[in-house]
Enzyme design. Structure first.
Site, short mmCIF file in Angstrom:
data_model
loop_
_atom_site.label_atom_id
_atom_site.label_comp_id
_atom_site.label_asym_id
_atom_site.label_seq_id
_atom_site.Cartn_x
_atom_site.Cartn_y
_atom_site.Cartn_z
N GLY A 191 -55.83 120.63 30.36
CA GLY A 191 -54.53 119.88 31.26
C GLY A 191 -53.60 119.83 30.55
CB SER A 192 -50.90 117.38 31.18
OG SER A 192 -50.52 117.71 32.62
CB THR A 193 -53.77 117.50 26.02
OG1 THR A 193 -54.64 118.37 26.65
CG2 THR A 193 -54.12 116.06 26.59
#
Length: 653
Positions: free
Chosen positions: A293-295
C-alpha cells in the site's frame, strides 16, 4: 624246601629315570606353551581380557547457546534424565508396566508394547521431569535404567520464538536459527575408557581427553532482548484491541543494518512446540508477501525526483478524489483538487501518486524497484524467505502502473520493505540487513547508490511533513523527537478474485528525520474495528519508538508519555521484560555468591551473565529450585566471580 638261588633284577633306577623324563617332557611342554601364548597369542589374549574388564563410554557435549547482541541468553541446554529399558532383563513384566505407567504418566498399553519388544534397547520416556526420574529410581526395576541427555530450553518463552526456531527430541535444529546453524550448535562426543570388576562396578575412568571441548559453538544475534520485548508487547496490545489476524514489528539500527527486533504475532513458544500450530511457527516478516500500500509511495517519489519528473512543488490535479483509468476508478480518502507533490505524499493521495507513476513510466520505475531489492531475497540467514512479487514492466498495463504507484499490485515482505527504507535513510545508498553477529556471514554487502543524497534528503523531508504537519501520520508524533513516517492502508486481495473487505494497516518511522538512526516498521493484518494505518499501526510504531529511545537514553525530557499517567522516562528505560512475577534480586556483594533461588530461569540467567557467570542448568522447569554454591558462600577455591562459570550450578523445577 629248596632254596631259590635265582638273582632278582633291580628296576627302580629305570623307573625313576622314566618318571623324571615324563616330568621333564611335561615341564618342557608347559614352557613351550607359555612361550607360545606369550609370544604368539599375547596381543590377542590381552585384547580379549581388556574387553572383559574395560569398556568404552561416550560422553556427549551440550548444544551451543544462542545469545542476543548484549549477551542475554535466548536458548540453552539443561541436563535431563531419560528412561530406557533392556526388555530381556525384565523379570516381572506386569509389575514393570504398572510402575512405569504410574510414575511416568504413560498409557499402560504403550509401556507394555515397548517392554515386549525383541530389541536389546528401547526408550521408555525421554527427558523426564525430576519427579518422574526420582520415582523410577526408587522403584528399582531390574532392566530399567536412566541416562543423562540435554534438553533445550528457551528462558524467555515466546520472545523471538519464530526467529530462534526449535529442536526435535534428538537435539536437531528444525526451524529458525536452530536449523540454520544446526551444524555449528550441535555438540560433539568424547570416548573414555572404563574399567569394571566382575560384578560390573566401575573401578577406573581414564581422564585422557577430558580437556577436549565437545560442546557446540554459540551463536550471537543482532536482536536486543529488551527492544524485542517492547515490540512484542506493543504488537500484542494492538492486535487484541483491533481483533487483528496477525502482526509484524521490525526495528532496525540504520547505521549498521542490524535488526534489533523482529516481532511476529501469533507468538510461538519453542518450549511447547508439540502443542503449537504450523501457522504460529511461521516467521511472517520473511515468509509472508503483502501488498504494502501507501508505504511504497516514498520510493515512487524518490524515483520521480531523481529522474526530474517532479519537484516538491510540482502541482498535480487530484481530481477531487475520483479518477478513472481504463474503466477502473481510483479514489482518495481525502478529496483534493490541486496539490503540490510534497502534499500528495503528506495526504497520501492515490490519484496524485498514480499520475506521478504514469508520468515516470513503467520501465523506469521497475528499474528503481529492482535496485531497491524488491523481487529478490534479502538473505538475512533465515530459511523459507520469499522473493516477493514484482512482474516484468513489459506486462504492466496502465491500470497496473497506476496501482503499483500507490502500493497495490506488487508483493513484498516486511524485510524487503525494511531494506528499501534503509536506502532512503542511508543517503540513497543500499545497505544490507543483518541478523547474525557471530558467526559473521559472507555476504556481498556491495552498496549501490540508487538515489542521490539530495533526493533522499528531500523525500525524508516530505515524510517529516506526514508526521509533523497535518499529514496522515500525526498519531505517531513524539514530543521533542523528529520523525519521518508514512502510513499505509492496503486493500487485500480476495481468494475469489479482485479485492475484498480486509486490509493491511502499516506504518514506517525513521528517527530522527534528518539523519535517521532508527527504523521501525509495523504491519497489522486484517484489523476488524478500524483499518487505517494512521489509527491502527502508527500508535504501535510510536510506542515501540518511545521505548527504544528510552532504553538507549535518547528520549527528550519534554516527552509526555501516554502509557500511564504516572509513567516516567526513567521507568520506560528500565522496564523489566516480565512484570508478572516478583522475584528476589541477585547481588554479588563482597565476593559472596548471590541468591538465585526462586527466580525465573530467564531472570537468573540475566543476572548471572551480567556478572560474568554462565551457570550449568540441571533439571527441567522455568524456576530455580536450588543453587550450588549456596547464597552467601564465598566462591569455591577463593575464585573470583569472573571465571567461576564452571562451578555455578542451578537446579530447575
Amino acid at each position: 624246601m629248596a632254596k631259590d638261588n635265582t638273582r632278582r633284577t633291580d628296576h627302580s633306577g629305570i623307573k625313576m629315570g622314566f618318571v623324571m623324563a615324563l616330568f621333564a617332557i611335561a615341564l618342557g611342554a608347559l614352557w613351550v606353551r607359555a612361550g607360545w601364548v606369550q609370544l604368539h597369542e599375547g596381543d590377542t589374549l590381552a585384547l580379549r581380557a581388556s574387553r572383559q574388564s574395560l569398556a568404552a563410554e561416550w560422553e556427549y557435549g551440550a548444544r551451543g547457546r544462542i545469545f542476543d547482541r548484549n549477551g542475554e541468553m535466548l536458548a540453552t541446554s539443561v541436563e535431563a534424565k531419560s528412561v530406557f529399558a533392556r526388555p530381556f532383563e525384565i523379570e516381572n513384566l506386569d509389575v514393570a508396566c504398572d510402575v512405569l505407567s504410574r510414575d511416568l504418566k504413560m498409557p499402560r498399553t504403550a509401556v507394555y508394547k515397548k517392554l515386549k519388544s525383541n530389541r536389546k534397547f528401547v526408550w521408555i520416556k525421554r527427558q523426564v521431569t525430576d519427579r518422574e526420574a526420582g520415582a523410577v529410581e526408587r522403584a528399582g526395576l531390574k532392566g530399567v535404567r536412566q541416562t543423562s541427555e540435554f534438553s533445550r530450553i528457551y528462558p524467555n518463552g515466546h520472545l523471538a520464538g519464530q526467529v530462534l526456531g526449535f529442536v526435535d527430541i534428538d537435539g536437531r535444529g528444525r526451524e529458525g536459527i536452530e536449523h540454520v546453524f544446526d551444524k555449528r550448535l550441535s555438540p560433539g562426543k568424547a570416548e573414555f575408557v572404563v574399567q569394571r570388576d566382575a560384578t560390573g562396578h566401575r573401578l577406573y575412568l581414564d581422564a585422557h581427553g577430558r580437556e577436549v571441548d565437545i560442546n557446540g559453538k554459540d551463536v550471537r544475534l543482532t536482536i536486543d532482548t529488551h527492544i524485542q520485548h517492547a515490540a512484542e508487547q506493543a504488537l500484542a496490545t494492538s492486535i487484541a484491541k483491533y481483533d487483528a489476524r496477525a502482526g509484524i514489528v521490525l526495528v532496525v539500527d540504520v547505521k549498521s543494518g542490524d535488526i534489533l527486533a523482529m516481532a511476529n504475532e501469533p507468538f510461538f513458544n519453542p518450549n511447547t512446540v508439540r502443542s503449537s500450530k504450523p501457522s504460529h511457527r511461521r516467521l511472517r516478516p520473511v515468509t509472508d508477501i503483502y501488498e504494502p500500500g501507501s508505504t511504497m509511495k516514498p520510493f515512487l517519489f524518490a524515483a520521480a525526483l531523481q529522474e526530474g519528473t517532479i519537484t516538491p512543488d510540482t502541482l498535480i490535479d487530484c481530481e477531487n478524489g475520483r479518477w478513472t483509468v481504463a474503466r477502473k476508478v481510483i479514489r482518495d480518502t481525502h478529496p483534493e483538487r490541486w496539490l503540490p507533490a510534497h502534499k500528495v505524499l503528506r495526504y497520501s493521495s492515490n490519484i496524485g501518486s498514480a499520475k506521478i507513476g504514469m508520468e515516470l513510466g513503467a520501465g523506469v520505475y521497475h528499474d528503481y524497484l529492482s535496485k531497491l531489492g524488491f523481487g529478490e531475497k534479502t538473505d538475512i540467514g533465515i530459511p523459507g524467505e520469499s522473493t516477493g512479487i514484482v512482474r516484468p514492466a513489459s506486462s504492466w498495463t496502465s491500470v497496473d502502473l497506476a496501482a503499483i504507484s500507490f502500493g497495490q499490485g506488487i508483493g513484498a515482505t516486511a524485510v524487503q520493505l525494511a531494506r528499501a527504507y534503509l536506502c532512503l535513510a542511508n543517503q540513497g545508498a543500499t545497505r544490507e540487513l543483518n541478523l547474525i553477529i557471530d558467526p559473521q556471514s559472507r555476504r556481498r554487502n556491495a552498496s549501490v547508490q540508487v538515489f542521490s543524497p539530495e533526493t533522499a534528503a528531500t523525500v525524508l523531508s516530505m515524510m517529516h511533513e506526514v508526521v509533523h504537519e497535518d499529514g496522515t501520520g500525526r498519531s505517531a508524533r513524539i514530543e521533542g523527537i523528529s520523525m519521518a513516517g508514512k502510513t499505509g492502508t492496503a486493500q487485500k486481495a480476495s481468494s475469489s478474485g479482485g479485492y475484498g473487505d480486509q486490509y493491511l494497516s502499516s506504518f514506517v518511522a525513521l528517527v530522527p528525520s534528518d539523519d535517521p538512526e532508527l527504523l521501525v516498521i509495523t504491519m497489522i493484518d486484517e484489523p476488524q474495528k478500524a483499518n487505517y494505518g494512521s489509527m491502527v499501526a502508527a500508535p504501535v510504531c510510536r510506542d515501540v519508538t518511545v521505548r527504544t529511545l528510552a532504553y538507549h537514553g535518547q528520549l527528550s525530557e519534554t516527552l509526555h508519555a501516554d502509557v500511564t499517567d504516572t509513567e516516567s522516562v526513567d521507568r520506560l528505560a528500565e522496564e523489566p521484560l516480565d512484570q508478572t512475577v516478583t522475584v528476589p534480586v541477585a547481588r554479588a556483594e563482597d565476593g559472596k555468591v548471590p541468591n538465585i533461588e526462586g527466580m525465573p530461569v530467564r531472570r537468573a540467567l540475566e543476572a548471572l551473565v551480567k556478572m560474568g557467570i554462565v551457570p550449568v542448568l540441571k533439571g527441567e522447569g522455568m524456576t530455580v529450585k536450588r543453587q550450588q554454591p549456596a547464597a552467601g558462600q564465598p566462591w569455591p577455591g577463593n575464585r573470583t566471580k569472573e571465571g567461576a562459570d564452571d562451578v555455578f550450578v542451578l537446579w530447575l523445577s
